[in-house]
Design a protein around this motif. Structure first.
Motif, short mmCIF file in Angstrom:
data_model
loop_
_atom_site.label_atom_id
_atom_site.label_comp_id
_atom_site.label_asym_id
_atom_site.label_seq_id
_atom_site.Cartn_x
_atom_site.Cartn_y
_atom_site.Cartn_z
N SER A 4 -26.10 -14.16 -8.10
CA SER A 4 -25.58 -15.04 -9.15
C SER A 4 -24.58 -14.34 -10.07
N GLU A 5 -24.58 -13.02 -10.08
CA GLU A 5 -23.67 -12.25 -10.93
C GLU A 5 -22.30 -12.04 -10.27
N LEU A 6 -22.17 -12.34 -8.99
CA LEU A 6 -20.91 -12.15 -8.29
C LEU A 6 -19.87 -13.18 -8.72
N THR A 7 -18.61 -12.80 -8.69
CA THR A 7 -17.53 -13.74 -8.94
C THR A 7 -17.39 -14.65 -7.73
N GLU A 8 -16.72 -15.77 -7.88
CA GLU A 8 -16.58 -16.74 -6.79
C GLU A 8 -15.85 -16.15 -5.58
N SER A 56 -16.23 -6.81 -8.52
CA SER A 56 -17.55 -7.42 -8.36
C SER A 56 -18.15 -7.04 -7.01
N LEU A 57 -17.35 -7.12 -5.95
CA LEU A 57 -17.81 -6.71 -4.61
C LEU A 57 -18.18 -5.24 -4.57
N LYS A 58 -17.34 -4.43 -5.18
CA LYS A 58 -17.58 -2.98 -5.19
C LYS A 58 -18.93 -2.67 -5.85
N LYS A 80 -11.02 -3.64 3.35
CA LYS A 80 -11.88 -3.98 4.47
C LYS A 80 -13.32 -3.86 3.99
N LEU A 81 -14.07 -4.91 4.21
CA LEU A 81 -15.50 -4.90 3.90
C LEU A 81 -16.22 -4.95 5.24
N ILE A 82 -17.04 -3.97 5.49
CA ILE A 82 -17.69 -3.83 6.79
C ILE A 82 -19.20 -3.94 6.60
N LEU A 83 -19.79 -4.90 7.30
CA LEU A 83 -21.25 -5.01 7.32
C LEU A 83 -21.75 -4.12 8.44
N LEU A 84 -22.51 -3.12 8.10
CA LEU A 84 -22.99 -2.14 9.08
C LEU A 84 -24.32 -2.60 9.66
N VAL A 85 -24.50 -2.37 10.94
CA VAL A 85 -25.76 -2.74 11.57
C VAL A 85 -26.71 -1.55 11.62
#
Length: 107
Positions: A4-8, A56-58, A80-85
């Motif tokens: 909820s704290e993240l920007t749109e 906000s993402l950082k 680049k935002l990478i979702l790591l497995v």
């Protein structure tokens, strides 16, 4: 940091990393300053990604309490935002396609 704290703009980018998890990694690339037109957005709301969304993402990536592991890399205004497995960045990152991007096209 809570969702909820993240920007749109940050929420839009993070949601893309969760849409389709495969057996590899998810990469979302975005440009700070990206503004999507209504035509490009189609039926959805136009996406806008500002510096505050990047910050906000950082913060979310650093303080994430949801169990997913992310890596962010910024070169000028392209991020680049990478979702790591497996919690590791693969050596051959360039071999993985960008799942979704939000970048301004050069005119």
């Amino acid at each position: 940091m809570e969702w909820s704290e993240l920007t749109e703009g940050a929420k839009v980018v993070l949601e893309q990393t969760r849409n389709i998890k495969n057996d590899k990694i998810q990469i979302v690339e975005f440009e700070v300053g990206f503004v999507q037109t209504e035509e490009e957005a189609g039926d959805g709301e136009p996406v806008s990604i500002k510096e505050e969304d990047y910050q906000s993402l950082k913060k979310f990536v650093e303080e994430n309490n949801y169990g997913d592991k992310y890596h962010m890399a910024k070169n000028k205004n392209i991020v680049k935002l990478i979702l790591l497995v497996d919690e590791k960045i693969p050596d051959n990152l360039s071999d993985f396609p960008i799942f979704r991007d939000y970048k301004n096209t050069a005119e």
